[in-house]
Motif scaffolding. Sequence first.
Motif, PDB file in Angstrom:
ATOM      1  N   GLN A 144       0.824  -1.206   0.000  1.00  0.00           N
ATOM      2  CA  GLN A 144       0.000   0.000   0.000  1.00  0.00           C
ATOM      3  C   GLN A 144       0.857   1.256   0.000  1.00  0.00           C
ATOM      4  O   GLN A 144       0.602   2.199  -0.756  1.00  0.00           O
ATOM      5  CB  GLN A 144      -0.915  -0.011   1.228  1.00  0.00           C
ATOM      6  CG  GLN A 144      -1.816   1.216   1.335  1.00  0.00           C
ATOM      7  CD  GLN A 144      -2.750   1.136   2.526  1.00  0.00           C
ATOM      8  OE1 GLN A 144      -2.678   0.203   3.324  1.00  0.00           O
ATOM      9  NE2 GLN A 144      -3.640   2.096   2.651  1.00  0.00           N
ATOM     10  N   ALA A 145       1.906   1.264   0.804  1.00  0.00           N
ATOM     11  CA  ALA A 145       2.769   2.445   0.894  1.00  0.00           C
ATOM     12  C   ALA A 145       3.459   2.714  -0.427  1.00  0.00           C
ATOM     13  O   ALA A 145       3.597   3.871  -0.857  1.00  0.00           O
ATOM     14  CB  ALA A 145       3.805   2.248   2.000  1.00  0.00           C
ATOM     15  N   ASN A 146       3.874   1.646  -1.114  1.00  0.00           N
ATOM     16  CA  ASN A 146       4.599   1.811  -2.364  1.00  0.00           C
ATOM     17  C   ASN A 146       3.700   2.317  -3.490  1.00  0.00           C
ATOM     18  O   ASN A 146       4.092   3.179  -4.279  1.00  0.00           O
ATOM     19  CB  ASN A 146       5.238   0.481  -2.762  1.00  0.00           C
ATOM     20  CG  ASN A 146       6.279   0.635  -3.843  1.00  0.00           C
ATOM     21  OD1 ASN A 146       7.269   1.317  -3.673  1.00  0.00           O
ATOM     22  ND2 ASN A 146       6.027   0.010  -4.979  1.00  0.00           N
ATOM     23  N   VAL A 147       2.484   1.774  -3.565  1.00  0.00           N
ATOM     24  CA  VAL A 147       1.552   2.227  -4.597  1.00  0.00           C
ATOM     25  C   VAL A 147       1.192   3.691  -4.383  1.00  0.00           C
ATOM     26  O   VAL A 147       1.123   4.480  -5.331  1.00  0.00           O
ATOM     27  CB  VAL A 147       0.290   1.347  -4.610  1.00  0.00           C
ATOM     28  CG1 VAL A 147      -0.757   1.912  -5.569  1.00  0.00           C
ATOM     29  CG2 VAL A 147       0.634  -0.093  -5.001  1.00  0.00           C
ATOM     30  N   LYS A 148       0.979   4.075  -3.122  1.00  0.00           N
ATOM     31  CA  LYS A 148       0.637   5.469  -2.848  1.00  0.00           C
ATOM     32  C   LYS A 148       1.816   6.401  -3.114  1.00  0.00           C
ATOM     33  O   LYS A 148       1.632   7.550  -3.513  1.00  0.00           O
ATOM     34  CB  LYS A 148       0.157   5.594  -1.404  1.00  0.00           C
ATOM     35  CG  LYS A 148      -1.206   4.961  -1.181  1.00  0.00           C
ATOM     36  CD  LYS A 148      -1.747   5.199   0.222  1.00  0.00           C
ATOM     37  CE  LYS A 148      -3.162   4.659   0.360  1.00  0.00           C
ATOM     38  NZ  LYS A 148      -3.727   4.882   1.706  1.00  0.00           N
TER      39      LYS A 148
END
Length: 530
Positions: free
Chosen positions: A181-185
């Motif tokens: 999630q952190a990487n996609v955001k």
Amino acid sequence: MRFLARWVSWLVLLTTLLALPARAEMVLHRGNGSEPETLDPHKSTGEGESWIEMDLFEGLVTADPLGRIIPGAALNWTVSDDRLTYLFTLRPNGKWSDGTRVTASDFVFSWRRLVSPATRSRYAFFLWPVKNAEAISKGEMPPTALGVEAVDDLTLRVTLEAPTAYFIASLQHHSTYALSQANVKRFGEDFLKPGNLVSNGAFMLAEAVPQGHVKLVRNPHFHAAAEVALDAVYFYPTENREAELKRFRAGELDVTYDLPDGQIAWVRQNMPAELRLAPFFSTYWFNFNLRNEPWSSNPDLRAALSLAIDRQLIVDKITQAGEVPAFSITPPGTDNYVAPVPDWARWTQAQRDAKARELLAKAGYGPGGKVLEVEIRYNTSENHRKIAIAIDSMWRQKLGVRTRLVNQEWKVLLQARAEGKFQDLVRGGWIGDYNDAYSFLSLFVSDVKGQNHSGYSNPDYDRLIRAAASETDPSARRQLMQRAEIMLLADHPVIPLYTYVSTHMVSTRVSGWQDNIRNLHLSRYLSVVR
């Protein structure tokens, strides 16, 4: 003196170690069919992409060397007595390739992303057993209503709409993989680029060269990294099977994606040690476009074209790898299931041809009637071209049908097929995503957008398949699906031709390859000696 002697001993040892040659990288070179459509596991649809994604990512469950379901990102799970609630415990040492922890929140984020209409995933229906998933994918509820919850970092609670016998097996599919999630955001649409993408599988993305290769390197943060022998894996898109075989014979590839049909007999004779043939949980067919006339209102016409195809001739003279003629949708080897076959499957080909002419005339075509013109669309491949030519010849000679063959690149065909933008017939088929008849029969439910390529719609069929999805008694469930498949075969939305055999060349330098009905061969289990 004692200190000096010890120092000299260490110096000699160091000199000896430095003189030893460094261990060469262990690199595997794999042929991989068509150019990847995308490496986004929530948006990809092709088999070649899935092979890469299975190396990059790991779902809650994964496959062992024989293709059997084993724990993956989830260490274990429990199921409530009513079979509606699943509690998954994630591995405490599960990490993304950037070293951050894989959490239950990553799965919540990813599953909401999969079913969100904004993602436009053709596999959103894989999560329809989860509470509210179907309504969300149809735009009737927000993604936050999905029945999935992060109890804590390592505990994922999933609530289903109804008991679902195949639910755990379906979670091996790439569409259910988690993204960070952190990487996609952080990167937005650029999260897939090499250097940006983080993954939780045995490998991570190093390079992606269009029409060149995809390079993966070992993920040091993978929970079983110590068991992975390979340092790197190269995947090469090669639509031309003849060219792929030449690259294998030249030593450029260790594994091929497939084999050209016309070369199988030669390979059997000349390279038997490298040839790998195995039954494959997959069926090859052509889809009618039931959105268009004359197909939408004329099942007799669809039946005539199906009956006139000599399937035995195709597998004996064209494919030649041991494929079995198919008259049903689900293949042999399906757990707790035997596919029904229509009566005409037991006829001689001459009897089928006679019935085909009768049905064609009944529909107003053939001698004394209209000339039937049919477009056959297939993706770039010598194997598919030969099959299309054979069908063309059979229909012309037996029925007087005029055909037009249209060849398209894989990405173009995928899009046209998913959107129903083809005139008459398009090459299709299915590789079972889990060993259950539902994996095949669910494709023809009327509201499974993006995968119901024929546009088939039959409320009675929908009712039977939905009932089978929640039926917990194995015998009753099997009977529901058999009744549905009998109905499907009578409606002729597709022309099944044969059940596949997986065909590969595997170098004798490669260890760990095990033939299996699902044709799953994760690189984490392979090694190669140069």
